[in-house]
Scaffold this motif. Sequence first.
Motif, PDB file in Angstrom:
ATOM      1  N   GLU A   1       0.928  -1.123  -0.045  1.00 38.92           N
ATOM      2  CA  GLU A   1      -0.089  -0.103   0.145  1.00 38.92           C
ATOM      3  C   GLU A   1       0.709   1.205   0.112  1.00 38.92           C
ATOM      4  O   GLU A   1       0.414   2.180  -0.653  1.00 38.92           O
TER       5      GLU A   1
ATOM      6  N   ARG B   1       1.074   4.366  -2.999  1.00 37.17           N
ATOM      7  CA  ARG B   1       1.216   5.784  -2.703  1.00 37.17           C
ATOM      8  C   ARG B   1       2.213   6.369  -3.449  1.00 37.17           C
ATOM      9  O   ARG B   1       2.273   7.538  -3.954  1.00 37.17           O
TER      10      ARG B   1
ATOM     11  N   ARG C   1      -2.342   6.585 -12.637  1.00 38.22           N
ATOM     12  CA  ARG C   1      -2.725   6.276 -11.567  1.00 38.22           C
ATOM     13  C   ARG C   1      -2.349   5.113 -10.894  1.00 38.22           C
ATOM     14  O   ARG C   1      -2.249   3.967 -11.622  1.00 38.22           O
TER      15      ARG C   1
ATOM     16  N   ASN D   1      -3.060   2.426  -7.392  1.00 30.12           N
ATOM     17  CA  ASN D   1      -4.150   2.224  -6.337  1.00 30.12           C
ATOM     18  C   ASN D   1      -4.059   0.842  -5.741  1.00 30.12           C
ATOM     19  O   ASN D   1      -3.276  -0.132  -6.670  1.00 30.12           O
TER      20      ASN D   1
ATOM     21  N   LEU E   1     -12.016   1.215  -9.612  1.00 33.70           N
ATOM     22  CA  LEU E   1     -10.820   2.178  -9.580  1.00 33.70           C
ATOM     23  C   LEU E   1     -10.242   2.357 -10.816  1.00 33.70           C
ATOM     24  O   LEU E   1      -9.825   3.708 -10.959  1.00 33.70           O
TER      25      LEU E   1
ATOM     26  N   ILE F   1      -9.080   9.057  -8.829  1.00 34.00           N
ATOM     27  CA  ILE F   1      -8.785   8.235  -7.684  1.00 34.00           C
ATOM     28  C   ILE F   1      -7.099   7.687  -8.025  1.00 34.00           C
ATOM     29  O   ILE F   1      -7.218   6.894  -8.862  1.00 34.00           O
ATOM     30  N   THR F   2      -6.400   8.151  -7.102  1.00 35.77           N
ATOM     31  CA  THR F   2      -5.154   7.537  -7.259  1.00 35.77           C
ATOM     32  C   THR F   2      -4.427   7.476  -5.961  1.00 35.77           C
ATOM     33  O   THR F   2      -4.711   8.522  -5.043  1.00 35.77           O
TER      34      THR F   2
ATOM     35  N   THR G   1      -4.782   5.425  -3.284  1.00 33.26           N
ATOM     36  CA  THR G   1      -5.949   5.290  -2.453  1.00 33.26           C
ATOM     37  C   THR G   1      -5.864   3.517  -2.296  1.00 33.26           C
ATOM     38  O   THR G   1      -5.451   2.850  -3.069  1.00 33.26           O
TER      39      THR G   1
ATOM     40  N   LEU H   1      -8.568   0.908  -1.445  1.00 36.23           N
ATOM     41  CA  LEU H   1     -10.024   0.586  -1.304  1.00 36.23           C
ATOM     42  C   LEU H   1     -10.252  -0.517  -0.730  1.00 36.23           C
ATOM     43  O   LEU H   1      -9.809  -1.803  -0.935  1.00 36.23           O
TER      44      LEU H   1
END
Length: 244
Positions: free
Chosen positions: A159, A163, A173, A175, A224, A230-231, A233, A235
């Motif tokens: 994760e 980022r 992007r 995610n 996504l 959305i980037t 992130t 979920l």
Amino acid sequence: MTDKGFTQHSGRAVVVGGGSGMGQATADALLRAGYEVIIVGRSEQRLADAVRELGDGKLTALAADITDEQQVSRVFETVGVVDHVITTAADIRGSYGPLADFDFARGRGMIETKLIGSMLLAKHARLPETGSLTFVSGIAAYRPAPGGAMVAAVNAALEGLARALAVELSPRRVNAVSPGWVLTDIWDAMPWDDKDERLRAMAEKLPAQRLGRPDDIAAAVLSLIHNPFITGTVLHVDGGHRLV
Ligand SMILES: NC(=O)c1ccc[n+]([C@@H]2O[C@H](COP(=O)([O-])OP(=O)(O)OC[C@H]3O[C@@H](n4cnc5c(N)ncnc54)[C@H](OP(=O)(O)O)[C@@H]3O)[C@@H](O)[C@H]2O)c1
């Protein structure tokens, strides 16, 4: 235009881990949404079975081990530019066990596949500026169990990687989807003799009152990759597991 309720898209996507579980469900969802899909994994047999099962002319398979940089580079030389890359790959053998007895030679497969493999995909994928990269982390990062330190650490690191790459590879992007307990064959690799009992107990404990299905994760991946804002992130698709 829709096919079984999916909005239709054109484009190409690579799904690493697409021969089984969540990866196969994601490949299926992408095909239904109109994508040309390339599934990647180590086992040619597993990939061939998935291609037969999904039975779509827009699906092809490439055997590769994403822990090997040359093989990753070859995948993207072969497929060229793709719009989206998704990886569900994990080799969990030897990754669960108490720290005192932990065998790092066996247990590092998790680091190699989920973390280094994901970085290699990010390095070699030829994504357009509108493209995306999606990783699959997991609930262990938030609700670690004794003996699960390696899995917790790798999921948390993945994760962090999402980022960091969302910044470095911008405007592409990046995610992560973090699943809770999802019914796939991965549970067969757990060192448990009471697997069914544990799965049933978890289903009862969760706010969602059931375990996850591969399709739940596939739907999250598609949401996504299709949302351009959305980037960076994570979920969570865990039936509320972080709350209990
Ligand atoms: N199922 C759950 O409850 C759960 C919960 C939390 C997180 N997760 C995470 O969700 C992800 C997907 O899990 P799943 O349940 O769908 O598991 P799965 O069915 O075992 O899928 C893993 C896939 O990764 C591929 N793979 C493994 N190592 C690879 C490598 N070095 N290079 C290329 N492909 C490789 C495997 O194919 P080959 O063996 O043929 O290479 C397999 O198709 C994993 O990252 C897992 O840690 C799962």
